[in-house]
Design a protein around this motif. Structure first.
Motif, PDB file in Angstrom:
ATOM      1  N   GLU A 197     -53.229  20.955   4.044  1.00  0.00           N
ATOM      2  CA  GLU A 197     -53.276  21.237   2.623  1.00  0.00           C
ATOM      3  C   GLU A 197     -54.168  22.410   2.277  1.00  0.00           C
ATOM      4  OE1 GLU A 197     -55.265  19.249   4.314  1.00  0.00           O
ATOM      5  OE2 GLU A 197     -56.334  18.247   3.259  1.00  0.00           O
ATOM      6  N   GLU A 248     -52.254  30.304   1.699  1.00  0.00           N
ATOM      7  CA  GLU A 248     -51.222  30.105   0.690  1.00  0.00           C
ATOM      8  C   GLU A 248     -49.827  30.343   1.271  1.00  0.00           C
ATOM      9  OE1 GLU A 248     -53.997  32.026  -0.048  1.00  0.00           O
ATOM     10  OE2 GLU A 248     -54.952  30.594  -1.365  1.00  0.00           O
ATOM     11  N   ILE A 299     -52.603  27.895  -6.738  1.00  0.00           N
ATOM     12  CA  ILE A 299     -53.356  27.313  -5.629  1.00  0.00           C
ATOM     13  C   ILE A 299     -54.389  28.305  -5.108  1.00  0.00           C
ATOM     14  CG2 ILE A 299     -53.146  26.494  -3.235  1.00  0.00           C
ATOM     15  CD1 ILE A 299     -50.515  25.113  -4.162  1.00  0.00           C
ATOM     16  N   VAL A 325     -54.779  20.607  -6.512  1.00  0.00           N
ATOM     17  CA  VAL A 325     -53.556  21.127  -5.892  1.00  0.00           C
ATOM     18  C   VAL A 325     -52.391  20.201  -6.209  1.00  0.00           C
ATOM     19  CG1 VAL A 325     -52.372  21.493  -3.679  1.00  0.00           C
ATOM     20  CG2 VAL A 325     -54.634  22.476  -4.057  1.00  0.00           C
TER      21      VAL A 325
END
Length: 135
Positions: A28, A32, A49, A112
Motif C-alpha cells: 500500500e 504511486e 495519494i 488512502v
C-alpha cells in the motif's frame, strides 16, 4: 563512544520509524506508479495519494527522536550498575517512537482507503492481508 551510541540510536529510531513507510514489504505504500498499476488507479487518485504520502512523510518527520539519543544503557554497562527504572524508561521511549510511526502509517492507510472505489478497497485489503503488518 558516547557520540557513536547517540548516532546509532538515532539511526535505529529513524530505521524503525521509516520502516513504517518501507515500500518493499508494504504494497500500500509502494510508489504511486506501482500502486496505480496494482489497483488500477485513475490519474486523479494517483495525485491524491501522492499528496497523502507527502503529508504522511511530513507527519513522520515530526516524530521527536531526541530522547532516543540518551546513553542510558551504555552508561549502565560502563558503570557496571543496572538501573531498572532508567532502562525501562529508555525502552519505553523507543516504543513510543515506534508507536507514533505506526499511528501515522495507520492514518495514511485510512486516508488512502477513502480515495479508493469499493473494488480498489477490496484489492487493497487483499494486498494487506498477505501476512504483512498493516501498520
Amino acid at each position: 563512544m558516547k557520540h557513536q551510541f547517540k548516532v546509532a540510536m538515532a539511526a535505529l529510531a529513524i530505521c524503525v520509524s521509516s520502516q513504517a513507510f518501507a515500500a518493499e514489504n508494504a504494497p500500500e505504500l509502494q510508489t504511486e506508479t506501482t500502486l496505480a498499476q496494482e489497483l488500477n488507479l485513475s490519474s486523479a487518485q494517483v495525485e491524491q495519494i501522492k499528496g497523502l504520502r507527502e503529508q504522511a512523510a511530513k507527519e513522520l518527520s515530526s516524530v521527536k527522536l531526541d530522547a532516543i539519543g540518551q546513553d542510558v544503557i551504555v552508561n549502565m554497562i560502563k558503570s557496571g550498575k543496572w538501573d531498572e527504572a532508567a532502562a525501562k524508561k529508555q525502552l519505553q521511549t523507543i516504543s513510543n517512537v515506534q508507536a507514533e510511526a505506526r499511528y501515522y502509517r495507520a492514518h495514511y492507510l485510512f486516508e488512502v482507503s477513502k480515495v479508493l472505489t469499493a473494488e480498489q478497497k477490496a484489492k487493497l485489503h487483499e494486498m494487506l492481508s498477505g501476512g504483512e503488518a498493516m501498520y
